[in-house]
Design a protein around this motif. Structure first.
Motif, PDB file in Angstrom:
ATOM      1  N   GLU A 122       8.126 -84.148  22.393  1.00 43.55           N
ATOM      2  CA  GLU A 122       7.560 -82.794  22.528  1.00 43.55           C
ATOM      3  C   GLU A 122       6.069 -82.751  23.392  1.00 43.55           C
ATOM      4  O   GLU A 122       5.970 -82.389  24.375  1.00 43.55           O
ATOM      5  CB  GLU A 122       7.797 -81.691  21.614  1.00 43.55           C
ATOM      6  N   GLN A 123       5.460 -83.577  22.718  1.00 42.09           N
ATOM      7  CA  GLN A 123       3.836 -83.868  23.293  1.00 42.09           C
ATOM      8  C   GLN A 123       3.854 -84.667  24.359  1.00 42.09           C
ATOM      9  O   GLN A 123       3.089 -84.344  25.393  1.00 42.09           O
ATOM     10  CB  GLN A 123       3.155 -84.515  21.868  1.00 42.09           C
ATOM     11  N   GLN A 124       4.804 -85.506  24.422  1.00 43.91           N
ATOM     12  CA  GLN A 124       4.784 -86.296  26.024  1.00 43.91           C
ATOM     13  C   GLN A 124       5.164 -85.035  26.958  1.00 43.91           C
ATOM     14  O   GLN A 124       4.588 -85.343  28.017  1.00 43.91           O
ATOM     15  CB  GLN A 124       5.796 -87.408  25.747  1.00 43.91           C
ATOM     16  N   ALA A 125       6.087 -84.429  26.858  1.00 45.70           N
ATOM     17  CA  ALA A 125       6.610 -83.630  27.588  1.00 45.70           C
ATOM     18  C   ALA A 125       5.354 -82.623  28.092  1.00 45.70           C
ATOM     19  O   ALA A 125       4.918 -82.284  29.416  1.00 45.70           O
ATOM     20  CB  ALA A 125       7.765 -82.595  27.347  1.00 45.70           C
ATOM     21  N   VAL A 126       4.519 -82.055  27.068  1.00 43.75           N
ATOM     22  CA  VAL A 126       3.439 -81.161  27.480  1.00 43.75           C
ATOM     23  C   VAL A 126       2.230 -81.965  28.315  1.00 43.75           C
ATOM     24  O   VAL A 126       1.962 -81.535  29.259  1.00 43.75           O
ATOM     25  CB  VAL A 126       2.829 -80.619  26.185  1.00 43.75           C
ATOM     26  N   VAL A 127       2.187 -83.013  27.900  1.00 36.91           N
ATOM     27  CA  VAL A 127       0.974 -83.912  28.302  1.00 36.91           C
ATOM     28  C   VAL A 127       1.620 -84.297  29.746  1.00 36.91           C
ATOM     29  O   VAL A 127       0.686 -84.357  30.599  1.00 36.91           O
ATOM     30  CB  VAL A 127       1.010 -85.395  27.641  1.00 36.91           C
ATOM     31  N   ALA A 128       2.861 -84.784  30.005  1.00 36.03           N
ATOM     32  CA  ALA A 128       3.217 -85.130  31.517  1.00 36.03           C
ATOM     33  C   ALA A 128       3.075 -83.643  32.303  1.00 36.03           C
ATOM     34  O   ALA A 128       2.850 -83.785  33.282  1.00 36.03           O
ATOM     35  CB  ALA A 128       4.688 -85.295  31.503  1.00 36.03           C
ATOM     36  N   GLN A 129       3.416 -82.672  31.623  1.00 32.44           N
ATOM     37  CA  GLN A 129       3.320 -81.423  32.521  1.00 32.44           C
ATOM     38  C   GLN A 129       1.891 -81.084  32.922  1.00 32.44           C
ATOM     39  O   GLN A 129       1.555 -80.581  33.767  1.00 32.44           O
ATOM     40  CB  GLN A 129       3.812 -80.058  31.929  1.00 32.44           C
ATOM     41  N   TYR A 130       0.987 -81.248  31.841  1.00 32.93           N
ATOM     42  CA  TYR A 130      -0.426 -81.088  31.940  1.00 32.93           C
ATOM     43  C   TYR A 130      -1.000 -81.952  33.163  1.00 32.93           C
ATOM     44  O   TYR A 130      -1.607 -81.703  33.896  1.00 32.93           O
ATOM     45  CB  TYR A 130      -1.171 -81.359  30.997  1.00 32.93           C
ATOM     46  N   ILE A 131      -0.374 -83.434  32.964  1.00 33.20           N
ATOM     47  CA  ILE A 131      -0.904 -84.414  34.199  1.00 33.20           C
ATOM     48  C   ILE A 131      -0.432 -83.836  35.306  1.00 33.20           C
ATOM     49  O   ILE A 131      -1.135 -84.167  36.359  1.00 33.20           O
ATOM     50  CB  ILE A 131      -0.663 -85.639  33.534  1.00 33.20           C
ATOM     51  N   GLY A 132       0.759 -83.359  35.571  1.00 33.45           N
ATOM     52  CA  GLY A 132       1.208 -82.931  36.850  1.00 33.45           C
ATOM     53  C   GLY A 132       0.353 -81.769  37.411  1.00 33.45           C
ATOM     54  O   GLY A 132       0.355 -81.840  38.482  1.00 33.45           O
ATOM     55  N   LEU A 133       0.154 -80.930  36.541  1.00 34.70           N
ATOM     56  CA  LEU A 133      -0.807 -79.704  36.897  1.00 34.70           C
ATOM     57  C   LEU A 133      -2.036 -80.455  37.593  1.00 34.70           C
ATOM     58  O   LEU A 133      -2.669 -79.806  38.462  1.00 34.70           O
ATOM     59  CB  LEU A 133      -0.936 -78.643  36.065  1.00 34.70           C
ATOM     60  N   ARG A 134      -2.625 -81.362  36.570  1.00 39.90           N
ATOM     61  CA  ARG A 134      -4.053 -81.873  37.221  1.00 39.90           C
ATOM     62  C   ARG A 134      -3.806 -82.580  38.326  1.00 39.90           C
ATOM     63  O   ARG A 134      -4.690 -82.591  39.236  1.00 39.90           O
ATOM     64  CB  ARG A 134      -4.612 -82.542  35.925  1.00 39.90           C
TER      65      ARG A 134
END
Length: 168
Positions: A122-134
């Motif tokens: 779950e944390q990996q998914a949130v981090v991946a989404q955040y990295i995508g936005l950045r």
């Protein structure tokens, strides 16, 4: 050849022979003499990047930001003796510097986040989404930088720099 080299060196260095004594009065020593050279040198270091910007990596853009910062600080330090147009020129420099600064912050933080290990799925998914936005923000900032770079290199903006020096 060696003898000629020694003799010619002595000839060019000995006052009264080849070398001319230079009075300290004729050496550039006033702000109006040396400041234009200093500021043009700073500006040339910035403008030299135009040859590498078409495929510039993150480190190159960060190095350009540092050059912009040095140009800006020199301009701001000497602003009291420069013409009024320097204020607008500094604004142009600051705009680019700010975009490059935000771009650098985004890239560094994205790399940091990408390096985090030991996360739950779950944390990996949130981090991946955040990295995508950045990453999208970084792409937008690259476009903004290109637009500001084009504007910075217009005659209008470069004339602001030149006009600021004319009062010296």
């Amino acid at each position: 050849y060696d003898k000629f080299g020694r003799q010619f060196g002595a000839f060019t260095e000995k006052v009264g022979k080849g070398a001319v004594a230079v009075s300290s009065d004729s050496m550039p020593h006033q702000i109006r003499h040396v400041l234009p050279v200093l500021l043009h040198e700073r500006l040339s270091r910035v403008r030299a990047y135009e040859t590498v910007l078409h495929d510039a990596d993150d480190e190159t853009l960060h190095a350009l930001r540092v050059e912009f910062k040095q140009l800006r600080y020199a301009l701001e330090f000497f602003k009291p003796v420069l013409g009024e147009s320097v204020r607008q020129f500094i604004k142009s420099v600051k705009l680019i510097q700010d975009v490059l600064g935000r771009f650098h912050d985004v890239m560094v933080f994205t790399q940091y986040m990408d390096g985090i290990k030991r996360l739950s799925p779950e944390q990996q998914a949130v981090v991946a989404q955040y990295i995508g936005l950045r990453t999208q923000e970084g792409d937008t900032l690259r476009v903004q930088f290109q637009e500001q770079w084009q504007s910075f290199n217009t005659r209008t903006v470069q004339r602001q720099f030149s006009d600021a020096l004319l009062v010296l």
